[in-house]
Design a protein around this motif. Structure first.
Motif, mmCIF file in Angstrom:
data_model
loop_
_atom_site.group_PDB
_atom_site.id
_atom_site.type_symbol
_atom_site.label_atom_id
_atom_site.label_comp_id
_atom_site.label_asym_id
_atom_site.label_seq_id
_atom_site.Cartn_x
_atom_site.Cartn_y
_atom_site.Cartn_z
ATOM 1 N N ASP A 57 -22.733 -23.177 -42.180
ATOM 2 C CA ASP A 57 -23.866 -24.036 -41.384
ATOM 3 C C ASP A 57 -23.300 -24.625 -39.882
ATOM 4 N N GLY A 104 -19.644 -27.886 -51.629
ATOM 5 C CA GLY A 104 -20.986 -27.875 -50.314
ATOM 6 C C GLY A 104 -21.671 -28.710 -49.766
ATOM 7 N N ASP A 132 -17.132 -28.547 -47.301
ATOM 8 C CA ASP A 132 -18.102 -28.018 -47.144
ATOM 9 C C ASP A 132 -17.340 -26.999 -46.003
ATOM 10 N N ASN A 155 -14.979 -23.679 -51.167
ATOM 11 C CA ASN A 155 -16.149 -23.569 -52.942
ATOM 12 C C ASN A 155 -14.872 -22.230 -53.746
ATOM 13 N N MET A 171 -25.249 -29.184 -54.372
ATOM 14 C CA MET A 171 -26.797 -29.156 -54.030
ATOM 15 C C MET A 171 -27.000 -27.964 -53.171
HETATM 16 C C1 LIG Z 1 -28.095 -25.373 -47.514
HETATM 17 S S1 LIG Z 1 -26.560 -25.919 -47.329
HETATM 18 C C2 LIG Z 1 -26.472 -27.579 -48.554
HETATM 19 C C3 LIG Z 1 -26.072 -28.867 -48.058
HETATM 20 C C4 LIG Z 1 -26.168 -29.960 -49.116
HETATM 21 N N1 LIG Z 1 -25.649 -29.586 -50.087
HETATM 22 C C5 LIG Z 1 -27.546 -30.222 -48.623
HETATM 23 O O1 LIG Z 1 -27.669 -30.330 -49.784
HETATM 24 O O2 LIG Z 1 -28.003 -31.165 -48.044
HETATM 25 C C6 LIG Z 1 -25.798 -24.896 -48.239
HETATM 26 C C7 LIG Z 1 -24.333 -25.453 -47.354
HETATM 27 O O3 LIG Z 1 -23.109 -24.960 -48.506
HETATM 28 C C8 LIG Z 1 -21.706 -24.043 -46.804
HETATM 29 N N2 LIG Z 1 -21.359 -23.732 -47.411
HETATM 30 C C9 LIG Z 1 -21.297 -22.136 -47.686
HETATM 31 N N3 LIG Z 1 -20.388 -20.895 -47.873
HETATM 32 C C10 LIG Z 1 -19.786 -22.440 -49.151
HETATM 33 C C11 LIG Z 1 -18.478 -22.082 -48.980
HETATM 34 N N4 LIG Z 1 -18.457 -20.716 -49.723
HETATM 35 N N5 LIG Z 1 -18.104 -23.065 -49.277
HETATM 36 C C12 LIG Z 1 -18.552 -24.697 -49.512
HETATM 37 N N6 LIG Z 1 -19.307 -24.547 -48.748
HETATM 38 C C13 LIG Z 1 -20.229 -23.500 -48.545
HETATM 39 C C14 LIG Z 1 -22.972 -24.930 -45.901
HETATM 40 O O4 LIG Z 1 -22.202 -24.821 -44.878
HETATM 41 C C15 LIG Z 1 -24.145 -25.443 -46.292
HETATM 42 O O5 LIG Z 1 -23.301 -26.693 -45.100
#
Ligand SMILES: C[S@@+](CC[C@H](N)C(=O)[O-])C[C@H]1O[C@@H](n2cnc3c(N)ncnc32)[C@H](O)[C@@H]1O
Length: 291
Positions: A57, A104, A132, A155, A171
């Protein structure tokens, strides 16, 4: 320089050895070194997993999500998570270290609230790690000023030791069950939260010409990876009235803004208030362990 909380099980993203703290950097026995940012987080994202210059993000999305979540509109989701963690976390009564990873974690709202509301930060034998892929997420999370280890990482290769984690929460994130299975202890749990078919339906009806109501995806590989389903429940909360700024933040923090048609975006941007309901599906999995 902000304080950094070292978790016992952080590993080097290059050779998976345990990291130790040396001044303001984390080092593995082979000499790989990772500086701790002045805000108090560490970047353990392997270069080959960095699929763009600024993965995950953007700064704008993270800021919009932080403002939106701070307004308390999603607090029932956080409350439900905290309740599920109370039910599923092993009791912290013995001396062994309990490790919780938020995979994440975004800007850290859910893990921070879990830490404070469930009084986890007061326990000596619980470590909390938020991971994240967005450096803006980890940076924003440090603003909660809690003893939580904030990490830029993926992840798909969580930088924690195999067989070391008791609970992974994910989440609205991108779960990687194959990697989760590697790092969980036998009987460790995963809590997934995802949008249900009716989530934000009033907004979706404005921005899309046709709304598709999709169930959460089946976890096809869960069984063969050694997971069993322990619980699934859905929470619905009655419409809450969002003001114009909250509507715009919600649009920026979700993929809807990018998916909407031109007309849909115009219609959403013209809204001054909106009664919006939410529906979230929680799934709890338990890792049985290999063989
Ligand atoms: C929809 S947001 C949710 C963030 C948080 N869990 C919330 O609900 O407020 C998805 C998050 O996943 C992260 N993200 C995307 N791909 C990822 C990966 N491969 N590993 C870890 N984080 C990731 C993004 O940067 C973003 O912050």
């Amino acid at each position: 320089m902000a304080q950094f909380t070292l978790a016992a099980h952080l590993t080097c993203p290059l050779d998976k050895q345990l990291l130790t703290l040396q001044n303001r950097s984390l080092q593995c026995p082979s000499g790989h070194s990772f500086d701790i940012a002045k805000q108090g987080y560490v970047n353990l994202l392997p270069v080959q997993k960095k699929n763009s210059k600024d993965p995950g993000d953007s700064k704008e999305m993270i800021q919009a999500r932080q403002r939106f979540l701070q307004s308390g509109l999603y607090q029932p989701i956080s409350d439900e998570l905290n309740q599920l963690v109370k039910t599923h976390l092993p009791s912290p009564s013995n001396d062994s270290l309990i490790s919780i990873v938020d995979a994440g974690c975004g800007e850290g709202y859910y893990l921070s609230r879990l830490a404070t509301e469930n009084q986890l930060i007061e326990a000596d034998n619980i470590e909390l790690i938020g991971v994240d892929i967005s450096k803006w997420g980890a940076q924003a999370a440090t603003k909660y000023q809690l003893p939580i280890t904030w990490v830029v990482g993926t992840n798909a290769q969580l930088p924690v030791a195999e067989n070391s984690v008791d609970l992974i929460i994910c989440m609205f994130g991108f779960y990687e069950l194959e990697w989760f299975a590697k790092v969980l202890k036998p009987n460790g749990k995963v809590i997934l939260a995802e949008a249900g078919p009716e989530h934000l339906i009033e907004l979706r009806e404005i921005i899309y010409p046709e709304v598709r109501r999709r169930d959460v995806p089946a976890l096809k590989t869960a069984d063969e990876l050694g997971f069993t389903s322990r619980q699934q429940n859905q929470i619905n909360f009655a419409p809450k009235t969002l003001n114009q700024a909250q509507i715009q933040d919600l649009l920026v923090m979700t993929p809807h803004l990018y998916r909407a048609s031109y007309e849909g975006k115009q219609a959403a941007q013209a809204l001054t208030k909106l009664d919006l309901s939410a529906q979230v599906v929680f799934r709890v999995l338990q890792y049985k362990g290999q063989g």
